[in-house]
Design an enzyme around this catalytic site. Structure first.
Site, mmCIF file in Angstrom:
data_model
loop_
_atom_site.group_PDB
_atom_site.id
_atom_site.type_symbol
_atom_site.label_atom_id
_atom_site.label_comp_id
_atom_site.label_asym_id
_atom_site.label_seq_id
_atom_site.Cartn_x
_atom_site.Cartn_y
_atom_site.Cartn_z
ATOM 1 C CD GLU A 117 0.585 43.236 4.538
ATOM 2 O OE1 GLU A 117 -0.895 42.277 3.984
ATOM 3 O OE2 GLU A 117 -0.145 44.072 4.235
ATOM 4 C CB THR A 125 -5.212 42.425 3.389
ATOM 5 O OG1 THR A 125 -3.821 42.832 4.179
ATOM 6 C CG2 THR A 125 -4.669 40.611 3.293
ATOM 7 C CG HIS A 142 0.385 45.142 7.653
ATOM 8 N ND1 HIS A 142 0.449 46.324 9.008
ATOM 9 C CD2 HIS A 142 -0.360 44.969 7.530
ATOM 10 C CE1 HIS A 142 -1.001 46.837 8.270
ATOM 11 N NE2 HIS A 142 -1.446 45.954 7.580
ATOM 12 C CG ASP A 200 -1.586 43.257 0.636
ATOM 13 O OD1 ASP A 200 -0.164 43.730 0.784
ATOM 14 O OD2 ASP A 200 -1.732 43.116 1.477
ATOM 15 C CG HIS A 201 -2.029 47.279 0.616
ATOM 16 N ND1 HIS A 201 -1.127 47.909 1.200
ATOM 17 C CD2 HIS A 201 -2.535 46.051 1.089
ATOM 18 C CE1 HIS A 201 -1.200 46.904 2.709
ATOM 19 N NE2 HIS A 201 -2.492 45.911 2.768
HETATM 20 C C1 GP9 Z 1 -4.181 41.188 8.900
HETATM 21 C C2 GP9 Z 1 -3.544 41.455 7.563
HETATM 22 C C3 GP9 Z 1 -2.938 42.592 7.471
HETATM 23 O O1 GP9 Z 1 -4.340 39.576 9.200
HETATM 24 O O2 GP9 Z 1 -3.926 40.446 6.736
HETATM 25 O O3 GP9 Z 1 -4.336 43.173 7.415
HETATM 26 P P1 GP9 Z 1 -4.117 44.526 5.874
HETATM 27 O O4 GP9 Z 1 -3.857 45.695 6.741
HETATM 28 O O5 GP9 Z 1 -2.884 44.360 5.323
HETATM 29 O O6 GP9 Z 1 -5.335 45.241 5.535
HETATM 30 MN MN MN Z 2 -2.225 44.080 3.392
#
Ligand code: GP9
Ligand code: MN
Length: 431
Positions: free
Chosen positions: A38, A82, A200, A259-260
């Site tokens: 993440e 995500t 996150h 992912d980002h």
């Molecule tokens: C929530 C998680 C976060 O279930 O996958 O998503 P994001 O905010 O990174 O798009």
């Molecule tokens: Mn994410």
């Protein structure tokens, strides 16, 4: 409408890459574990802060002799964050310019997906995430994509204990411990993805899990990032040990990807401090969009490759390693292990990067030096730039047509893996 698809097929066929015979099928029949890091940026790899490596376990994986890694690999997400990453990885389609494809089309469109394709090869598929199943419409999307199992929060012991949670869901260490147990019990070969969540924004972590000091950029929203990244790294280290103990490690192709971005471009002065420079340039900020993409294939010689690519290229690359023919797939990425790769990386806003040039808005730069150029005064650059602009516009535009017009429903039936999971339930049985 279905005639649009013909035009798109032509574009996809023109950009088809020939498989690399040295790597094609090297992971055939192996389990697949996609490990979602993440908000994890490439700069964290081998990054040192306060006299220590921030992510020693992930660094060791990066340098493992069986790991093939890409150090010019970019995230290409839009608002879907995500969800856009998941979409690109498992369908080789781009997210739309606004909203999230998983939320708006995930449960209803026709797709050609990784789990469905592998199900045809006898694989079982499972997704793991320590949040509620409805987030990003995952439950409906995964059924439609062919996932046999979706282990979301309710599958984990004491998942609602406040001490077990932070931010969007379960703490990675607790989540991964349970996940390793489930993986061990899946019928093999399996295809799985494991979505972590603790690293996150806003990078909160309870005191007892802190093992490195915050950075000192004077930007409060940035400084906790190394702490949650370190926590994610430790969680990965424990997961790795569990997979070694249960025998899955050397029996699986293990994919790690970020992912980002974790720190947005709005935090320029903090970014400069983290990078140890005075000022960040336009190309520094493009580099800042790099995320890890690494694949460990037991028995296959690895190395760090410099090919330019992004999330849209993951599916063709993995299918090549798995030895699966994807000729009939409408995909907008290319196999990064093929020598025919165009190495043009589109971003969702129309910007792009290639090994030679970088586009930011209406400005162009030399990728390696960051020097601004004027294509009007440089005919050779102009040709390459026109070419990239045309390619990016087509790739994004055609992908949007596929998604918004649900065009894959017009494909020949034999080219769409049969959906076996559309009507199953992911609810945990209480018996
Ligand atoms: C929530 C998680 C976060 O279930 O996958 O998503 P994001 O905010 O990174 O798009
Ligand atoms: Mn994410």
């Amino acid at each position: 409408k279905s005639s649009d698809l013909d035009q798109i097929k032509e574009f996809v066929n023109e950009n088809k890459t020939l498989a690399n015979s040295a790597t094609f099928g090297k992971a055939k029949g192996k389990n697949v574990i996609i490990f979602h890091l993440e908000s994890f940026q490439q700069f964290l790899l081998d990054y040192r802060w306060d006299g220590q490596e921030v992510t020693p376990n992930i660094n060791a994986f990066y340098h493992d002799q069986n790991t093939t890694a890409f150090d010019n690999f970019y995230n290409q997400v839009g608002q879907g964050k995500t969800a856009d990453a998941e979409l690109m990885l498992e369908t080789s389609l781009f997210g739309t310019s606004s909203g999230s494809v998983m939320s708006n089309y995930g449960g209803t469109n026709t797709f050609q997906t990784m789990p469905a394709q592998l199900s045809q090869e006898g694989y079982t598929s499972a997704a793991f995430h320590g949040d509620v199943p409805s987030f990003w419409n995952r439950d409906n999307t995964y059924k439609n994509w062919g996932y046999d199992y979706f282990f979301s929060k309710s599958y984990y012991k004491n998942a609602d204990n406040p001490d077990y949670n932070v931010g969007y869901g379960m703490k990675d260490k607790i989540f991964l411990k349970g996940t390793a147990n489930y993986l061990e019990k899946l019928p093999q070969p399996f295809y799985s993805k494991v979505i972590t969540v603790t690293n996150h924004y806003p990078y909160d972590l309870d005191e007892q899990n802190v093992s490195i000091n915050k950075t000192q950029t004077d930007d409060g929203t940035v400084d906790g990032y190394v702490q949650t990244a370190r926590y994610l790294d430790q969680a990965f280290g424990e997961f790795e040990q569990n997979l070694k103990d249960n025998g899955l490690w050397d029996n699986s192709m293990i994919v790690l990807y970020g992912d980002h971005y974790g720190i947005s471009e709005n935090h320029k002065s903090a970014i400069a401090k983290l990078l140890g420079t005075d000022k960040v340039t336009a190309t520094d900020l493009t580099n800042w969009q790099k995320v890890p993409f690494m694949v460990r294939v037991p028995g296959m010689e690895g190395g760090i490759k410099h090919t330019y690519g992004g999330e849209i290229d993951v599916m063709p690359t993995l299918l090549g390693l798995l030895g699966i023919d994807d000729d009939q797939q409408i995909k907008f990425g290319q196999d990064l292990l093929s020598s025919q790769n165009k190495q043009i990386v589109p971003f969702r806003n129309g910007n792009w990067v290639t090994s030679e040039y970088t586009r930011v808005g209406s400005s162009y730069y030399v990728t390696s030096t960051g020097t601004k150029i004027n294509p009007k005064q440089d005919p050779r650059a102009k040709m390459a730039i026109d070419d990239a602009n045309k390619y990016v516009e087509k790739a994004l535009g055609y992908s949007d047509k596929v998604v918004q017009g649900n065009l894959l429903r017009f494909l020949d039936k034999k080219d769409i893996p049969k959906n076996q999971t559309k009507n199953i339930s992911y609810k945990k049985s209480t018996s």
